[in-house]
Design a protein around this motif. Structure first.
Motif, PDB file in Angstrom:
ATOM      1  N   LEU A 342      -1.014  16.761   2.873  1.00 51.60           N
ATOM      2  CA  LEU A 342      -1.012  15.637   1.925  1.00 51.60           C
ATOM      3  C   LEU A 342       0.317  15.564   1.181  1.00 51.60           C
ATOM      4  N   ARG A 343       0.834  16.719   0.777  1.00 52.79           N
ATOM      5  CA  ARG A 343       2.093  16.727   0.028  1.00 52.79           C
ATOM      6  C   ARG A 343       3.289  16.454   0.946  1.00 52.79           C
ATOM      7  N   ASP A 344       3.362  17.183   2.075  1.00 57.04           N
ATOM      8  CA  ASP A 344       4.561  17.138   2.908  1.00 57.04           C
ATOM      9  C   ASP A 344       4.674  15.863   3.734  1.00 57.04           C
ATOM     10  N   GLU A 345       3.528  15.310   4.156  1.00 55.90           N
ATOM     11  CA  GLU A 345       3.576  14.154   5.051  1.00 55.90           C
ATOM     12  C   GLU A 345       3.230  12.828   4.362  1.00 55.90           C
ATOM     13  N   TYR A 346       2.522  12.922   3.228  1.00 58.21           N
ATOM     14  CA  TYR A 346       2.057  11.681   2.599  1.00 58.21           C
ATOM     15  C   TYR A 346       2.470  11.552   1.130  1.00 58.21           C
ATOM     16  N   GLU A 372      -6.892   4.536  -2.944  1.00 55.42           N
ATOM     17  CA  GLU A 372      -6.923   4.032  -1.567  1.00 55.42           C
ATOM     18  C   GLU A 372      -5.934   4.791  -0.686  1.00 55.42           C
ATOM     19  N   ARG A 373      -4.811   5.151  -1.261  1.00 54.77           N
ATOM     20  CA  ARG A 373      -3.801   5.896  -0.511  1.00 54.77           C
ATOM     21  C   ARG A 373      -4.322   7.278  -0.112  1.00 54.77           C
ATOM     22  N   LEU A 374      -5.068   7.924  -1.014  1.00 54.51           N
ATOM     23  CA  LEU A 374      -5.643   9.236  -0.718  1.00 54.51           C
ATOM     24  C   LEU A 374      -6.653   9.135   0.421  1.00 54.51           C
TER      25      LEU A 374
END
Length: 482
Positions: A342-346, A372-374
């Motif tokens: 979640l941190r590294d790619e999004y 919504e992004r999560l």
């Protein structure tokens, strides 16, 4: 609530700014003029109120005017007899309440899944823990609350204990039967201490678990900077009517700084006012967002965002629905792996990832667009990275084998041994993943093969392991034998 629209400390700081006082005191940056880079980074408005204790602004070590007034309003808002502003974090609040209740050699009944600050308090004051093993949800791999029956048994077996310590709630939102525990403890002349690091919103939301003060607890450490909206490191220590607040004040001043930050204290004052006036509507929105996210994540499939269905009347007496905890093992990924993705790619930073779960902290500052992004990111992670879950560890909580009290073990002669060869030895230090900061092993406990496996596995998966003297995490400090 009366007078909750006031913010005495904020008002005093605004008056002070208008006075244009020439500063021949600390801090040395002199309202930012002495450090242009700091002023550019934090802003002049911030630095003009980064000031020292002085008569017009009171002193946190012995409040007698505006800080005292702000603490009284906080006590009123939280339904407490007294409220102490804490600027060394909730760690300091937890340690102060344990040290206020117990002296060296005195017993305190507590769940083993306490935060490291509670274990540190035992090392500082020499109190002896009587651990109540929490319930365990084996599917989720998380520790739950203390059942009333287990607490009753611990009290009956240790009638000389001075206090009972309760998490309200745990990091994952699990609550014990606090009201009944308070009643039982008080019947045996024991104090009840509540770690409410994750429960500030209980005092203002609707349909949430009972707060410590409403349940009749004697002391509660409340992280206002988490769900309460104040600045990081600011906290409250609440006391009930049966507690000698002057003694608690002395205990606090043993470890709390004498140079209290007015940025932190004013944030407590402002946040208290906001919650008192707007808390109900604010947390109604928070609950709605958490419930929406839970439903959407469960709709993806593979994930399990758990909630009140866990309630069993015992080890899960109630559940904090603002906590968005999600089990990830069924898509073949450890929680810490989803955390990193979640941190590294999004570019999404969630609160924690452990061996089997993630926790997204939902609060007053979250937006619908971010929610919504999560959901979209979790859906894509499942599509791109899902794999067979065989070989993944599932157990988070490991029952401890207590051999020696924490203080004695911490100060004993120790030696480093490789983690792989440490099974059977007595630990002289704590080891934990942070967050949540719950020790998998604490000083005075026997290291078992399961604990060795856990440490090595967590390190391999990329969890942030803390507490070990060896920064490389290759060795662990154990008590010398013989």
């Amino acid at each position: 609530m009366t007078g909750q629209e006031r913010a005495p400390l904020l008002e005093a700081l605004n008056r002070f700014k208008d006075m244009r006082i020439v500063p021949f005191d600390v801090p040395g940056h002199k309202r930012g003029r002495g450090n242009p880079e700091l002023r550019e980074f934090l802003g002049e408005k911030c630095l003009t109120v980064d000031v020292n204790s002085m008569k017009p602004l009171d002193n946190l070590c012995h409040p007698s005017s505006v800080i005292r007034d702000a603490e009284e309003l906080a006590a009123d808002a939280f339904g407490a007899h007294h409220a102490f502003f804490m600027v060394n974090g909730t760690t300091s609040a937890v340690q102060s309440m344990v040290m206020s209740a117990c002296k060296k050699g005195e017993k305190i009944i507590m769940p083993r899944n306490v935060h490291r600050s509670a274990i540190s308090a035992l090392i500082l004051c020499g109190a002896v823990p009587v651990y109540v093993n929490p319930g365990i949800d084996r599917r989720l791999g998380i520790s739950l609350g203390m059942s009333l029956g287990d607490v009753k048994r611990a009290i009956e077996e240790n009638p000389d204990a001075k206090a009972v310590f309760v998490n309200n709630p745990t990091y994952y939102g699990i609550c014990s039967d606090l009201k009944s525990i308070v009643k039982l403890a008080h019947e045996h002349n024991m104090l009840v201490l509540a770690d409410e690091a994750h429960g500030a919103h209980f005092y203002f939301g609707e349909g949430l678990p009972v707060s410590a003060m409403a349940a009749g607890a004697d002391l509660a450490a409340v992280s206002m900077h988490k769900s309460g909206g104040s600045l990081t490191q600011s906290s409250l220590l609440l006391t009930g009517p049966a507690v000698d607040e002057s003694y608690v004040d002395q205990i606090i001043n043993l470890t709390q700084t004498t140079s209290a930050s007015y940025l932190l204290m004013s944030s407590l004052d402002v946040s208290r006012r906001y919650l008192a006036l707007r808390g109900v509507e604010t947390f109604r929105r928070v609950i709605a967002m958490a419930e929406y996210l839970r439903a959407e994540i469960n709709r993806i499939g593979g994930y399990y965002a758990f909630s009140r269905e866990l309630i069993n009347g015992e080890s899960v007496f109630d559940f904090d629905v603002t906590k968005l905890s999600v089990h990830t093992l069924d898509i073949g990924l450890a929680g810490i792996e989803v955390y990193d993705l979640l941190r590294d790619e999004y570019d999404i930073q969630i609160e924690l990832g452990d061996i089997g779960n993630i926790l997204a902290y939902i609060s007053m500052g979250d937006r619908s667009l971010d929610a919504e992004r999560l959901v979209a990111a979790l859906s894509e992670i499942k599509r791109r990275y899902e794999r067979d879950k065989s070989g993944l560890l599932t157990q988070e909580y490991i029952r401890p084998q207590v051999v020696e009290r924490p203080q004695k073990a911490f100060y004993a002669e120790k030696e480093p041994v490789p983690v792989e060869q440490s099974a059977g030895r007595i630990s002289g230090e704590s080891v934990m993943c942070y967050p949540p900061g719950i020790p998998v092993i604490a000083p005075g406990e026997r290291i078992t093969p399961e604990i060795v496996e856990y440490i090595l596995y967590a390190d391999e998966k990329g969890a942030m392991l803390t507490g070990m003297r060896d920064a490389s995490l290759k060795t662990i400090q154990v008590l010398k034998e013989g």
